[in-house]
Enzyme design. Sequence first.
Site, PDB file in Angstrom:
ATOM      1  N   ASN A   1      -6.297   0.825  -3.219  1.00 30.67           N
ATOM      2  CA  ASN A   1      -7.131   1.543  -2.244  1.00 30.67           C
ATOM      3  C   ASN A   1      -6.534   2.918  -1.949  1.00 30.67           C
ATOM      4  O   ASN A   1      -6.060   3.219  -0.856  1.00 30.67           O
ATOM      5  CB  ASN A   1      -7.343   0.725  -0.965  1.00 30.67           C
TER       6      ASN A   1
ATOM      7  N   HIS B   1       0.853  -1.188   0.000  1.00 34.75           N
ATOM      8  CA  HIS B   1       0.000   0.000   0.000  1.00 34.75           C
ATOM      9  C   HIS B   1       0.888   1.238   0.000  1.00 34.75           C
ATOM     10  O   HIS B   1       1.517   1.560   1.010  1.00 34.75           O
ATOM     11  CB  HIS B   1      -0.916  -0.009   1.222  1.00 34.75           C
ATOM     12  N   LEU B   2       0.943   1.913  -1.136  1.00 34.37           N
ATOM     13  CA  LEU B   2       1.762   3.120  -1.262  1.00 34.37           C
ATOM     14  C   LEU B   2       1.003   4.387  -0.868  1.00 34.37           C
ATOM     15  O   LEU B   2       1.621   5.457  -0.749  1.00 34.37           O
ATOM     16  CB  LEU B   2       2.302   3.247  -2.689  1.00 34.37           C
ATOM     17  N   ARG B   3      -0.307   4.290  -0.703  1.00 27.71           N
ATOM     18  CA  ARG B   3      -1.148   5.368  -0.152  1.00 27.71           C
ATOM     19  C   ARG B   3      -1.225   6.628  -1.014  1.00 27.71           C
ATOM     20  O   ARG B   3      -1.756   7.638  -0.560  1.00 27.71           O
ATOM     21  CB  ARG B   3      -0.645   5.770   1.239  1.00 27.71           C
TER      22      ARG B   3
ATOM     23  N   ASP C   1       1.879  -7.059   2.717  1.00 26.71           N
ATOM     24  CA  ASP C   1       0.728  -6.221   3.051  1.00 26.71           C
ATOM     25  C   ASP C   1       1.198  -4.970   3.795  1.00 26.71           C
ATOM     26  O   ASP C   1       0.605  -4.553   4.790  1.00 26.71           O
ATOM     27  CB  ASP C   1      -0.297  -6.996   3.883  1.00 26.71           C
TER      28      ASP C   1
ATOM     29  N   HIS D   1      -3.230 -12.402   1.689  1.00 26.77           N
ATOM     30  CA  HIS D   1      -2.947 -12.574   3.126  1.00 26.77           C
ATOM     31  C   HIS D   1      -3.804 -13.651   3.807  1.00 26.77           C
ATOM     32  O   HIS D   1      -4.573 -13.379   4.729  1.00 26.77           O
ATOM     33  CB  HIS D   1      -3.044 -11.252   3.868  1.00 26.77           C
TER      34      HIS D   1
ATOM     35  N   ASN E   1      -5.706  -6.434   9.453  1.00 24.44           N
ATOM     36  CA  ASN E   1      -6.816  -7.185   8.891  1.00 24.44           C
ATOM     37  C   ASN E   1      -6.349  -7.939   7.650  1.00 24.44           C
ATOM     38  O   ASN E   1      -5.923  -7.295   6.689  1.00 24.44           O
ATOM     39  CB  ASN E   1      -7.972  -6.244   8.532  1.00 24.44           C
TER      40      ASN E   1
ATOM     41  N   HIS F   1      -9.159  -9.779  -1.432  1.00 24.51           N
ATOM     42  CA  HIS F   1      -9.266  -9.629   0.017  1.00 24.51           C
ATOM     43  C   HIS F   1     -10.524 -10.389   0.403  1.00 24.51           C
ATOM     44  O   HIS F   1     -11.621 -10.011   0.011  1.00 24.51           O
ATOM     45  CB  HIS F   1      -9.377  -8.147   0.379  1.00 24.51           C
TER      46      HIS F   1
END
Length: 430
Positions: free
Chosen positions: A95, A63-65, A306, A233, A279, A180
């Site tokens: 996301n 996740h690089l945001r 993750d 995951h 999560n 997911h």
Amino acid sequence: MTTLIKNAQVWQAGQLQTTDILIAEGRIKAIGHQLHDQFGPADHVICADQHFVSPGFVDVHVHLRDPGQTAKETIATGTLAAAHGGFTTVGAMPNVDPVPDTPERVATMVARNQQEAHVHVAQYASITTGRTSEQLVDFAGIKAAGAFAVSNDGSGVQTAGTMFAAMQGAAKVGLPLAAHVEDDSLYHHGVMNAGPVADRLGLPGINNVSEAAQVARDVMLAEASGVHYHVCHVSTAESLRVIRNAKAAGINVTCEVSPHHLLLCDEDITMDNPMLKMNPPLRSAKDRAALVAGLLDGTIDMIATDHAPHTDAEKQGSMKTAAFGITGIETAFATLYTALVKTRLLTLGRLIELMSTRPAELFGLNTAGRLVVGAPADLTIIDLDHQYEIEAATMLSKGHNSPFIGWPVYGNVLMTLVDGKLAYGKETQA
């Protein structure tokens, strides 16, 4: 320009062997001894000093945001952290805001990744617009724009009809679908694994079945659609049982496990600690043992971190209100090498396969994860004997939300090369 890596230890024929590696124009030109006699002097020489040289690691779950959450991470900081961890290719989850759910948005992200990243970035598109469980994306369009796979990571696709149609669309254009897996109707807004530990701490729990039920649904849909279905995951023994049976039936299913699910369980949560909130959650000791067994018997195909950075404020207070997720890309190799290879549960070669070769192969990243002549010079130099303590101060990610801070580990990444150029090393620390 040519670069010669001298006195490298590489994994060949089931053991570490000493060799030299010649790089020319960003690719591995030769591997062997006395290469200067055959090719002449190199422009630049790196003395590996008998340290281990690995194919660069490949993490298909990062996740690089960026865009939309750059207080947590950016393309630049996240990929520099990846290089610090020895990774040369990462898969950027969708996301972010705006979600890469159109060909135009995917193309924008691909262009930004090429301009701003320190390592190779493979871009996910979402499965549905806005990562809901409703309208599907234009699969042909997002693939043409540069997406390597689709995922709604962070959200399970809740309706079987939508998921089946998505699988059919992805299969038609040859895109892997990474899921997911979480059934919202069974989730009940938990913050950690359901069980005695959650009960003792007075925290709401997440049942194993919320994951396993969606895995079971999806493997049947995958069989009917013919898609490459990838479980993100995986965390429960029940999910592994479903995946193992699906593979035995010839269904095109793969799965990943995250380092924290291999190394920790809910019994490690002795108090309300947001640094242990993610999560899927840390499961029971029985589940953790099942994941290790799945890694050993080949049911689990790869390791993916993750990596989920957050601001300090988002990881303070109670697990009831703190954000889900921990960082992992800078600590993955060292923690796994220390816990699995140093204890002889895995060979070094098998760990490298799980962190590099297999994810690249299974996701069609055919130029990544290989230390062979002709491959891109995506390489990581590691001091396997150096013991050190993981410290927040040395992390290059914006997020320091790691449960591994303070852990003593072996395996210090000294240098990471991407296309033969220095992405991380002493020169980047000046």
